[in-house]
Write a protein that holds these residues in place. Structure first.
Motif, PDB file in Angstrom:
ATOM      1  N   UNK A  94       0.718  -1.213  -0.020  1.00  0.00           N
ATOM      2  CA  UNK A  94      -0.034   0.004  -0.066  1.00  0.00           C
ATOM      3  C   UNK A  94       0.938   1.250  -0.048  1.00  0.00           C
ATOM      4  N   UNK A  95       1.900   1.229   0.653  1.00  0.00           N
ATOM      5  CA  UNK A  95       2.900   2.349   0.694  1.00  0.00           C
ATOM      6  C   UNK A  95       3.450   2.607  -0.463  1.00  0.00           C
ATOM      7  N   UNK A 106       3.544   5.871  -5.292  1.00  0.00           N
ATOM      8  CA  UNK A 106       3.267   6.291  -6.687  1.00  0.00           C
ATOM      9  C   UNK A 106       2.262   7.254  -7.069  1.00  0.00           C
ATOM     10  N   UNK A 107       1.222   7.294  -6.194  1.00  0.00           N
ATOM     11  CA  UNK A 107      -0.024   8.116  -6.408  1.00  0.00           C
ATOM     12  C   UNK A 107       0.515   9.256  -6.303  1.00  0.00           C
ATOM     13  N   UNK A 108       1.370   9.629  -5.303  1.00  0.00           N
ATOM     14  CA  UNK A 108       1.935  11.136  -4.964  1.00  0.00           C
ATOM     15  C   UNK A 108       2.464  11.563  -6.424  1.00  0.00           C
ATOM     16  N   UNK A 150      10.327  -0.584  -2.542  1.00  0.00           N
ATOM     17  CA  UNK A 150      10.889  -0.822  -1.167  1.00  0.00           C
ATOM     18  C   UNK A 150      11.088  -2.258  -0.969  1.00  0.00           C
ATOM     19  N   UNK A 151      12.437  -2.522  -0.753  1.00  0.00           N
ATOM     20  CA  UNK A 151      12.999  -3.910  -0.441  1.00  0.00           C
ATOM     21  C   UNK A 151      12.341  -4.792  -1.408  1.00  0.00           C
ATOM     22  N   UNK A 155      -0.861  -3.545 -10.187  1.00  0.00           N
ATOM     23  CA  UNK A 155      -0.258  -2.606  -9.319  1.00  0.00           C
ATOM     24  C   UNK A 155       0.374  -3.129  -8.272  1.00  0.00           C
ATOM     25  N   UNK A 156       1.198  -2.442  -7.547  1.00  0.00           N
ATOM     26  CA  UNK A 156       2.261  -3.336  -6.490  1.00  0.00           C
ATOM     27  C   UNK A 156       1.425  -3.627  -5.248  1.00  0.00           C
ATOM     28  N   UNK A 157       0.224  -3.297  -4.958  1.00  0.00           N
ATOM     29  CA  UNK A 157      -0.519  -3.464  -3.899  1.00  0.00           C
ATOM     30  C   UNK A 157      -1.063  -4.964  -4.137  1.00  0.00           C
ATOM     31  N   UNK A 158      -1.466  -5.071  -5.436  1.00  0.00           N
ATOM     32  CA  UNK A 158      -2.215  -6.372  -5.518  1.00  0.00           C
ATOM     33  C   UNK A 158      -0.959  -7.333  -5.627  1.00  0.00           C
ATOM     34  N   UNK A 159       0.339  -7.080  -6.378  1.00  0.00           N
ATOM     35  CA  UNK A 159       1.433  -7.853  -6.479  1.00  0.00           C
ATOM     36  C   UNK A 159       1.660  -8.371  -5.020  1.00  0.00           C
ATOM     37  N   UNK A 160       1.991  -7.294  -4.103  1.00  0.00           N
ATOM     38  CA  UNK A 160       2.314  -7.691  -2.912  1.00  0.00           C
ATOM     39  C   UNK A 160       1.462  -8.664  -1.958  1.00  0.00           C
TER      40      UNK A 160
END
Lengths: 193, 253
Positions: free
Chosen positions: B101-102, B107-109, B122-123, B195-200
Protein backbone atom coordinates in the motif's frame (compact mmCIF):
# COMPACT_ATOMS: atom_id res chain seq x y z
CA UNK A 1 7.46 -36.15 13.39
CA UNK A 2 9.83 -34.93 16.03
CA UNK A 3 12.66 -35.65 13.74
CA UNK A 4 11.14 -33.43 11.15
CA UNK A 5 10.61 -30.65 13.61
CA UNK A 6 14.18 -30.88 14.63
CA UNK A 7 15.52 -30.52 11.14
CA UNK A 8 18.21 -27.96 11.34
CA UNK A 9 18.93 -25.51 8.66
CA UNK A 10 22.19 -23.67 8.28
CA UNK A 11 22.49 -20.25 6.80
CA UNK A 12 25.90 -18.74 6.67
CA UNK A 13 26.19 -15.76 8.87
CA UNK A 14 27.85 -13.73 6.23
CA UNK A 15 24.66 -13.84 4.19
CA UNK A 16 22.83 -12.23 7.03
CA UNK A 17 25.54 -9.66 7.50
CA UNK A 18 25.57 -8.93 3.80
CA UNK A 19 21.84 -8.40 3.92
CA UNK A 20 22.05 -6.11 6.91
CA UNK A 21 24.79 -4.24 5.16
CA UNK A 22 22.70 -4.06 2.06
CA UNK A 23 19.89 -2.55 4.04
CA UNK A 24 22.17 0.04 5.57
CA UNK A 25 24.40 0.88 2.69
CA UNK A 26 22.18 1.18 -0.26
CA UNK A 27 23.66 4.21 -1.82
CA UNK A 28 25.16 3.18 -5.06
CA UNK A 29 23.68 2.29 -8.40
CA UNK A 30 23.26 -1.43 -8.52
CA UNK A 31 24.64 -3.67 -11.12
CA UNK A 32 23.70 -7.29 -11.36
CA UNK A 33 26.41 -8.86 -13.38
CA UNK A 34 27.67 -12.36 -13.26
CA UNK A 35 30.87 -11.37 -14.94
CA UNK A 36 32.84 -8.89 -12.99
CA UNK A 37 34.34 -7.38 -16.10
CA UNK A 38 30.96 -6.04 -17.01
CA UNK A 39 30.62 -4.08 -13.85
CA UNK A 40 31.46 -0.80 -15.45
CA UNK A 41 27.91 -0.51 -16.68
CA UNK A 42 25.75 0.60 -13.85
CA UNK A 43 22.21 -0.53 -13.68
CA UNK A 44 20.54 2.64 -12.61
CA UNK A 45 21.71 5.52 -14.63
CA UNK A 46 21.50 8.34 -12.21
CA UNK A 47 21.12 11.89 -13.40
CA UNK A 48 21.57 12.73 -9.82
CA UNK A 49 21.90 10.44 -6.89
CA UNK A 50 20.93 11.77 -3.54
CA UNK A 51 21.59 9.61 -0.59
CA UNK A 52 20.07 10.56 2.67
CA UNK A 53 20.13 7.70 5.08
CA UNK A 54 18.04 9.01 7.91
CA UNK A 55 16.94 5.74 9.30
CA UNK A 56 19.33 2.91 9.60
CA UNK A 57 19.65 -0.04 11.82
CA UNK A 58 20.73 1.06 15.24
CA UNK A 59 24.36 0.83 16.09
CA UNK A 60 24.47 2.14 19.61
CA UNK A 61 23.04 -0.57 21.79
CA UNK A 62 25.27 -3.42 22.73
CA UNK A 63 23.92 -6.91 23.18
CA UNK A 64 23.98 -7.02 26.90
CA UNK A 65 21.31 -8.36 29.12
CA UNK A 66 20.26 -4.79 29.92
CA UNK A 67 19.45 -4.17 26.29
CA UNK A 68 15.75 -3.46 26.03
CA UNK A 69 13.95 -6.18 24.19
CA UNK A 70 11.25 -4.96 21.85
CA UNK A 71 7.92 -6.55 22.18
CA UNK A 72 7.74 -9.76 20.26
CA UNK A 73 5.30 -9.39 17.47
CA UNK A 74 3.85 -12.50 15.97
CA UNK A 75 3.86 -12.55 12.23
CA UNK A 76 0.92 -13.41 10.14
CA UNK A 77 2.32 -15.21 7.18
CA UNK A 78 5.53 -16.47 5.75
CA UNK A 79 5.70 -13.30 3.75
CA UNK A 80 5.64 -11.21 6.87
CA UNK A 81 8.48 -13.37 7.93
CA UNK A 82 10.61 -12.12 5.15
CA UNK A 83 9.02 -8.82 4.41
CA UNK A 84 7.87 -7.44 7.69
CA UNK A 85 8.26 -3.78 8.24
CA UNK A 86 10.65 -3.41 11.10
CA UNK A 87 11.25 0.10 12.26
CA UNK A 88 14.24 1.15 14.26
CA UNK A 89 14.71 -1.42 16.93
CA UNK A 90 17.01 -1.66 19.85
CA UNK A 91 18.56 -4.83 18.60
CA UNK A 92 22.30 -5.10 18.85
CA UNK A 93 24.17 -4.16 15.77
CA UNK A 94 25.18 -7.43 14.24
CA UNK A 95 27.66 -5.81 11.95
CA UNK A 96 29.58 -3.77 14.43
CA UNK A 97 29.49 -5.81 17.60
CA UNK A 98 30.07 -9.20 16.06
CA UNK A 99 33.56 -9.52 17.41
CA UNK A 100 32.62 -9.16 21.07
CA UNK A 101 31.13 -12.55 21.63
CA UNK A 102 32.38 -15.55 23.49
CA UNK A 103 33.32 -18.56 21.43
CA UNK A 104 30.91 -21.47 21.53
CA UNK A 105 27.36 -22.21 20.49
CA UNK A 106 24.37 -20.35 21.83
CA UNK A 107 20.72 -21.20 21.40
CA UNK A 108 18.25 -18.40 20.97
CA UNK A 109 14.75 -18.19 22.32
CA UNK A 110 11.83 -19.76 20.52
CA UNK A 111 9.91 -17.03 18.75
CA UNK A 112 6.44 -17.28 17.42
CA UNK A 113 6.18 -16.83 13.68
CA UNK A 114 3.44 -17.53 11.25
CA UNK A 115 2.60 -21.21 10.94
CA UNK A 116 5.16 -22.20 13.49
CA UNK A 117 8.11 -21.14 15.53
CA UNK A 118 11.56 -19.87 14.86
CA UNK A 119 14.61 -20.67 16.91
CA UNK A 120 18.20 -20.16 15.96
CA UNK A 121 21.47 -21.49 17.26
CA UNK A 122 24.60 -19.52 16.61
CA UNK A 123 28.18 -20.60 16.60
CA UNK A 124 30.82 -18.09 17.60
CA UNK A 125 34.43 -18.56 16.62
CA UNK A 126 37.16 -16.03 17.30
CA UNK A 127 34.53 -13.67 18.64
CA UNK A 128 32.57 -13.67 15.43
CA UNK A 129 29.41 -15.40 14.41
CA UNK A 130 30.54 -18.26 12.24
CA UNK A 131 27.21 -19.96 11.74
CA UNK A 132 23.51 -19.51 12.23
CA UNK A 133 21.43 -22.67 12.37
CA UNK A 134 17.67 -22.79 12.40
CA UNK A 135 16.57 -25.24 15.07
CA UNK A 136 12.97 -24.42 14.36
CA UNK A 137 11.54 -22.99 11.20
CA UNK A 138 7.86 -22.78 10.35
CA UNK A 139 7.98 -24.90 7.23
CA UNK A 140 10.02 -27.59 8.91
CA UNK A 141 6.94 -28.79 10.75
CA UNK A 142 4.90 -30.86 8.33
CA UNK A 143 1.73 -30.27 10.31
CA UNK A 144 2.07 -26.55 9.86
CA UNK A 145 2.37 -26.63 6.13
CA UNK A 146 -0.43 -25.86 3.80
CA UNK A 147 1.08 -27.71 0.93
CA UNK A 148 -0.84 -30.11 -1.18
CA UNK A 149 1.98 -32.26 -2.43
CA UNK A 150 -0.25 -33.88 -5.00
CA UNK A 151 -0.93 -30.62 -6.71
CA UNK A 152 2.15 -30.30 -8.82
CA UNK A 153 1.05 -27.55 -11.11
CA UNK A 154 0.27 -28.55 -14.65
CA UNK A 155 2.02 -25.42 -15.68
CA UNK A 156 5.15 -24.72 -17.57
CA UNK A 157 8.31 -25.27 -15.69
CA UNK A 158 12.01 -24.90 -16.21
CA UNK A 159 15.23 -25.33 -14.37
CA UNK A 160 16.31 -21.96 -13.16
CA UNK A 161 19.59 -20.62 -14.36
CA UNK A 162 21.48 -17.76 -12.88
CA UNK A 163 22.13 -15.10 -15.44
CA UNK A 164 23.44 -11.62 -15.76
CA UNK A 165 21.62 -8.69 -17.21
CA UNK A 166 21.38 -4.98 -17.09
CA UNK A 167 18.16 -4.10 -15.38
CA UNK A 168 16.40 -1.09 -13.95
CA UNK A 169 15.58 -2.87 -10.71
CA UNK A 170 15.39 -6.19 -8.96
CA UNK A 171 12.57 -7.94 -7.15
CA UNK A 172 13.44 -10.34 -4.38
CA UNK A 173 12.46 -11.29 -0.88
CA UNK A 174 14.10 -9.41 1.91
CA UNK A 175 15.13 -11.29 4.99
CA UNK A 176 14.16 -9.09 7.86
CA UNK A 177 12.03 -11.41 9.91
CA UNK A 178 11.46 -10.03 13.37
CA UNK A 179 11.12 -13.54 14.78
CA UNK A 180 14.50 -14.40 13.36
CA UNK A 181 16.04 -11.28 14.80
CA UNK A 182 14.43 -11.77 18.18
CA UNK A 183 15.78 -15.29 18.47
CA UNK A 184 19.16 -14.22 17.15
CA UNK A 185 19.31 -11.32 19.58
CA UNK A 186 18.58 -13.69 22.43
CA UNK A 187 21.39 -15.98 21.32
CA UNK A 188 23.73 -13.01 21.09
CA UNK A 189 22.84 -11.88 24.59
CA UNK A 190 23.92 -15.31 25.81
CA UNK A 191 27.08 -15.13 23.75
CA UNK A 192 28.02 -11.79 25.23
CA UNK A 193 27.19 -12.35 28.87
CA UNK B 1 16.35 11.75 -10.60
CA UNK B 2 17.10 8.88 -8.28
CA UNK B 3 16.75 9.14 -4.54
CA UNK B 4 17.50 6.34 -2.14
CA UNK B 5 17.00 6.12 1.57
CA UNK B 6 16.09 3.71 4.30
CA UNK B 7 12.61 3.71 5.77
CA UNK B 8 11.43 1.09 8.24
CA UNK B 9 14.92 -0.44 7.99
CA UNK B 10 14.26 -1.19 4.36
CA UNK B 11 15.86 0.30 1.30
CA UNK B 12 13.63 2.61 -0.69
CA UNK B 13 14.44 3.69 -4.24
CA UNK B 14 12.55 6.36 -6.12
CA UNK B 15 13.58 6.95 -9.73
CA UNK B 16 11.66 9.58 -11.68
CA UNK B 17 12.53 10.03 -15.34
CA UNK B 18 10.38 13.09 -16.01
CA UNK B 19 12.78 16.01 -16.31
CA UNK B 20 10.71 18.48 -14.34
CA UNK B 21 10.89 16.50 -11.12
CA UNK B 22 12.40 18.36 -8.19
CA UNK B 23 14.10 17.18 -5.07
CA UNK B 24 11.16 18.29 -2.97
CA UNK B 25 8.80 16.18 -5.12
CA UNK B 26 10.93 13.17 -4.32
CA UNK B 27 11.14 14.06 -0.65
CA UNK B 28 7.39 14.22 -0.42
CA UNK B 29 7.30 10.51 -1.19
CA UNK B 30 9.79 9.73 1.56
CA UNK B 31 7.88 11.91 4.01
CA UNK B 32 4.73 9.97 3.23
CA UNK B 33 6.53 6.65 3.72
CA UNK B 34 7.91 7.73 7.10
CA UNK B 35 4.48 8.87 8.24
CA UNK B 36 3.07 5.53 7.16
CA UNK B 37 5.72 3.71 9.14
CA UNK B 38 4.96 5.81 12.23
CA UNK B 39 1.30 4.97 12.02
CA UNK B 40 1.53 1.25 11.32
CA UNK B 41 4.80 0.05 12.79
CA UNK B 42 4.61 -2.76 15.31
CA UNK B 43 7.93 -1.58 16.71
CA UNK B 44 6.83 1.86 17.80
CA UNK B 45 4.92 2.01 21.05
CA UNK B 46 3.13 5.16 19.98
CA UNK B 47 1.91 3.74 16.65
CA UNK B 48 -1.77 3.23 16.07
CA UNK B 49 -1.06 -0.46 15.51
CA UNK B 50 0.43 -0.85 18.97
CA UNK B 51 -2.31 1.22 20.57
CA UNK B 52 -4.80 -1.16 19.02
CA UNK B 53 -2.80 -4.14 20.23
CA UNK B 54 -2.85 -2.72 23.73
CA UNK B 55 -6.57 -2.15 23.50
CA UNK B 56 -6.24 1.60 23.91
CA UNK B 57 -8.33 2.57 20.89
CA UNK B 58 -11.88 1.57 20.18
CA UNK B 59 -12.68 0.38 16.71
CA UNK B 60 -14.89 3.42 16.12
CA UNK B 61 -11.86 5.63 16.70
CA UNK B 62 -9.54 3.96 14.18
CA UNK B 63 -8.05 6.29 11.58
CA UNK B 64 -9.27 6.20 8.00
CA UNK B 65 -5.88 4.79 6.99
CA UNK B 66 -6.22 1.95 9.49
CA UNK B 67 -9.74 1.22 8.34
CA UNK B 68 -8.50 1.00 4.78
CA UNK B 69 -5.77 -1.47 5.75
CA UNK B 70 -8.27 -3.57 7.67
CA UNK B 71 -10.68 -3.53 4.72
CA UNK B 72 -7.88 -4.62 2.39
CA UNK B 73 -7.01 -7.39 4.82
CA UNK B 74 -10.58 -8.60 4.87
CA UNK B 75 -10.69 -8.56 1.09
CA UNK B 76 -7.40 -10.41 0.72
CA UNK B 77 -8.33 -12.96 3.34
CA UNK B 78 -11.52 -13.68 1.46
CA UNK B 79 -9.76 -13.73 -1.94
CA UNK B 80 -7.31 -16.34 -0.67
CA UNK B 81 -9.56 -18.62 1.38
CA UNK B 82 -7.96 -17.45 4.57
CA UNK B 83 -4.30 -17.84 3.62
CA UNK B 84 -3.77 -14.21 4.32
CA UNK B 85 -4.48 -12.42 7.57
CA UNK B 86 -2.74 -9.52 9.24
CA UNK B 87 -4.12 -10.71 12.56
CA UNK B 88 -2.15 -13.47 14.14
CA UNK B 89 -3.38 -14.88 17.43
CA UNK B 90 -5.44 -11.77 17.94
CA UNK B 91 -2.59 -9.36 17.37
CA UNK B 92 -2.39 -6.91 14.52
CA UNK B 93 0.69 -6.87 12.29
CA UNK B 94 -0.34 -4.91 9.23
CA UNK B 95 2.99 -5.23 7.40
CA UNK B 96 1.55 -7.66 4.86
CA UNK B 97 -0.74 -4.94 3.55
CA UNK B 98 1.16 -1.80 4.43
CA UNK B 99 4.29 -2.37 2.38
CA UNK B 100 2.43 -2.75 -0.91
CA UNK B 101 0.00 0.00 0.00
CA UNK B 102 2.82 2.39 0.84
CA UNK B 103 4.48 1.85 -2.55
CA UNK B 104 1.11 2.23 -4.23
CA UNK B 105 0.31 5.47 -2.44
CA UNK B 106 3.83 6.80 -2.92
CA UNK B 107 3.39 6.20 -6.65
CA UNK B 108 0.08 7.98 -6.53
CA UNK B 109 1.77 11.05 -5.08
CA UNK B 110 4.08 11.14 -8.10
CA UNK B 111 1.23 10.43 -10.52
CA UNK B 112 -0.87 13.21 -9.04
CA UNK B 113 2.02 15.58 -9.58
CA UNK B 114 1.81 14.72 -13.27
CA UNK B 115 4.84 12.46 -13.56
CA UNK B 116 4.55 9.63 -16.03
CA UNK B 117 7.76 7.68 -15.96
CA UNK B 118 8.98 6.45 -12.63
CA UNK B 119 10.05 3.52 -10.49
CA UNK B 120 9.33 3.11 -6.79
CA UNK B 121 10.75 0.23 -4.79
CA UNK B 122 10.70 -0.79 -1.15
CA UNK B 123 12.93 -3.76 -0.44
CA UNK B 124 12.29 -5.69 -3.63
CA UNK B 125 8.64 -4.78 -4.20
CA UNK B 126 8.26 -2.41 -7.12
CA UNK B 127 5.79 -0.21 -8.95
CA UNK B 128 6.79 0.99 -12.43
CA UNK B 129 5.04 3.64 -14.48
CA UNK B 130 5.62 4.60 -18.08
CA UNK B 131 9.09 4.01 -19.41
CA UNK B 132 12.68 4.00 -18.29
CA UNK B 133 15.39 6.43 -19.31
CA UNK B 134 15.80 4.73 -22.69
CA UNK B 135 12.09 5.16 -23.35
CA UNK B 136 11.52 1.43 -22.99
CA UNK B 137 9.52 -0.62 -20.56
CA UNK B 138 11.21 -1.03 -17.23
CA UNK B 139 13.39 -4.12 -17.09
CA UNK B 140 13.07 -5.85 -13.76
CA UNK B 141 15.21 -8.76 -12.72
CA UNK B 142 13.95 -11.55 -10.52
CA UNK B 143 16.68 -12.26 -8.06
CA UNK B 144 18.17 -15.72 -7.91
CA UNK B 145 17.24 -16.89 -4.41
CA UNK B 146 20.16 -19.29 -4.46
CA UNK B 147 22.68 -16.68 -5.46
CA UNK B 148 21.85 -13.19 -4.38
CA UNK B 149 22.98 -10.53 -6.77
CA UNK B 150 22.30 -12.76 -9.74
CA UNK B 151 19.06 -12.98 -11.63
CA UNK B 152 17.01 -15.89 -12.87
CA UNK B 153 14.72 -13.92 -15.14
CA UNK B 154 14.20 -10.48 -16.55
CA UNK B 155 10.73 -9.08 -17.23
CA UNK B 156 9.63 -5.93 -19.00
CA UNK B 157 6.89 -4.01 -17.26
CA UNK B 158 5.03 -0.75 -17.50
CA UNK B 159 2.21 0.58 -15.30
CA UNK B 160 2.44 -2.58 -13.24
CA UNK B 161 3.57 -3.83 -9.89
CA UNK B 162 5.84 -6.74 -9.06
CA UNK B 163 6.58 -8.29 -5.69
CA UNK B 164 8.43 -11.32 -4.42
CA UNK B 165 7.78 -13.32 -1.33
CA UNK B 166 10.11 -15.98 -0.09
CA UNK B 167 12.56 -17.39 2.32
CA UNK B 168 16.21 -17.49 1.74
CA UNK B 169 16.72 -20.79 3.43
CA UNK B 170 18.65 -22.25 0.60
CA UNK B 171 18.95 -25.88 -0.20
CA UNK B 172 22.67 -25.94 -0.21
CA UNK B 173 22.74 -24.43 3.26
CA UNK B 174 20.56 -27.00 4.86
CA UNK B 175 22.48 -28.54 7.68
CA UNK B 176 20.73 -31.86 7.97
CA UNK B 177 18.50 -32.21 4.97
CA UNK B 178 15.88 -34.84 4.52
CA UNK B 179 15.10 -34.32 0.91
CA UNK B 180 11.72 -35.97 1.01
CA UNK B 181 10.55 -33.42 3.51
CA UNK B 182 11.88 -30.38 1.79
CA UNK B 183 11.53 -31.59 -1.76
CA UNK B 184 8.34 -29.74 -2.36
CA UNK B 185 9.24 -26.60 -0.55
CA UNK B 186 9.10 -23.37 -2.44
CA UNK B 187 11.80 -20.81 -2.04
CA UNK B 188 10.22 -17.77 -3.61
CA UNK B 189 7.26 -16.62 -5.58
CA UNK B 190 7.12 -13.50 -7.71
CA UNK B 191 3.84 -11.90 -8.70
CA UNK B 192 3.16 -9.44 -11.51
CA UNK B 193 -0.08 -7.49 -11.08
CA UNK B 194 -1.74 -4.31 -12.34
CA UNK B 195 -0.25 -2.55 -9.33
CA UNK B 196 2.14 -3.28 -6.52
CA UNK B 197 -0.54 -3.49 -3.85
CA UNK B 198 -2.09 -6.41 -5.68
CA UNK B 199 1.31 -7.94 -6.40
CA UNK B 200 2.39 -7.69 -2.77
CA UNK B 201 -0.71 -9.05 -1.09
CA UNK B 202 -1.01 -11.94 -3.51
CA UNK B 203 2.70 -12.74 -3.33
CA UNK B 204 2.29 -13.00 0.43
CA UNK B 205 -0.79 -15.17 0.24
CA UNK B 206 0.39 -17.43 -2.57
CA UNK B 207 3.68 -18.06 -0.81
CA UNK B 208 1.76 -19.18 2.26
CA UNK B 209 -0.06 -21.71 0.07
CA UNK B 210 3.13 -23.55 -0.74
CA UNK B 211 3.21 -25.22 -4.12
CA UNK B 212 -0.47 -24.49 -4.64
CA UNK B 213 0.43 -20.83 -4.78
CA UNK B 214 1.18 -20.90 -8.48
CA UNK B 215 -2.12 -22.61 -9.22
CA UNK B 216 -3.88 -19.94 -7.24
CA UNK B 217 -2.18 -17.25 -9.30
CA UNK B 218 -3.12 -19.02 -12.51
CA UNK B 219 -6.72 -19.02 -11.39
CA UNK B 220 -6.76 -15.26 -10.87
CA UNK B 221 -7.25 -12.86 -13.70
CA UNK B 222 -4.61 -10.16 -14.00
CA UNK B 223 -2.07 -12.00 -11.89
CA UNK B 224 1.01 -13.74 -13.24
CA UNK B 225 3.54 -15.63 -11.20
CA UNK B 226 6.95 -17.25 -11.20
CA UNK B 227 7.57 -19.76 -8.43
CA UNK B 228 10.96 -21.24 -7.56
CA UNK B 229 11.25 -24.49 -5.66
CA UNK B 230 14.06 -25.75 -3.53
CA UNK B 231 15.17 -28.02 -6.36
CA UNK B 232 15.87 -24.89 -8.42
CA UNK B 233 12.91 -25.52 -10.60
CA UNK B 234 10.55 -22.77 -11.62
CA UNK B 235 6.84 -23.01 -12.35
CA UNK B 236 5.12 -20.12 -14.01
CA UNK B 237 1.69 -19.05 -15.10
CA UNK B 238 0.71 -19.12 -18.75
CA UNK B 239 0.64 -15.37 -19.08
CA UNK B 240 3.99 -14.86 -17.43
CA UNK B 241 6.02 -15.49 -20.55
CA UNK B 242 4.69 -12.43 -22.35
CA UNK B 243 6.74 -10.28 -19.97
CA UNK B 244 9.97 -12.25 -20.17
CA UNK B 245 12.92 -10.65 -21.87
CA UNK B 246 14.76 -13.32 -23.80
CA UNK B 247 18.24 -13.76 -22.53
CA UNK B 248 19.94 -13.22 -25.87
CA UNK B 249 18.39 -9.82 -26.32
CA UNK B 250 20.33 -8.39 -23.44
CA UNK B 251 23.46 -10.44 -23.73
CA UNK B 252 26.50 -8.40 -24.44
CA UNK B 253 28.54 -8.81 -27.59
Amino acid sequence: MKKYIQITVVIFSFLFLVLIKRMIVNNSPRSYETNSQNNSNSTLKAEESIVSVDETLPTNSSPTSEAPTPEITPLTTNESLSNSLPAETTSPSLTKKANKYKDGTFTGSIEDAAYGEIQVKISVASGKISNVIFLKYPNSDPTSRYINTEAIPQLKSEAIKSQSAQVDGVTGASFTSQSFRDSLRNALVKASS
Amino acid sequence: MIMESTVMSMPVIVNVIDRLVSKSDMEEVFTYLRQTDKRFSTYRDESETQKINRGEILEMDYSAEMRRVLALNKKTKSNTSGYFDIFYKGRLDPAGIVKGLAIYEGSKILKDKGFHDFYLEIAGDIQVQGFNEEGEKWQIGIEDPFSRGNLVKVVKLSNQGIATSGTYIRGKHIYNPIDQIYADEIVSITVIAPNVLEADRFATASFAMGKDGINFLESRKNLEGYMITKEKKAYFTKGFEQYVVLEKSYEKD
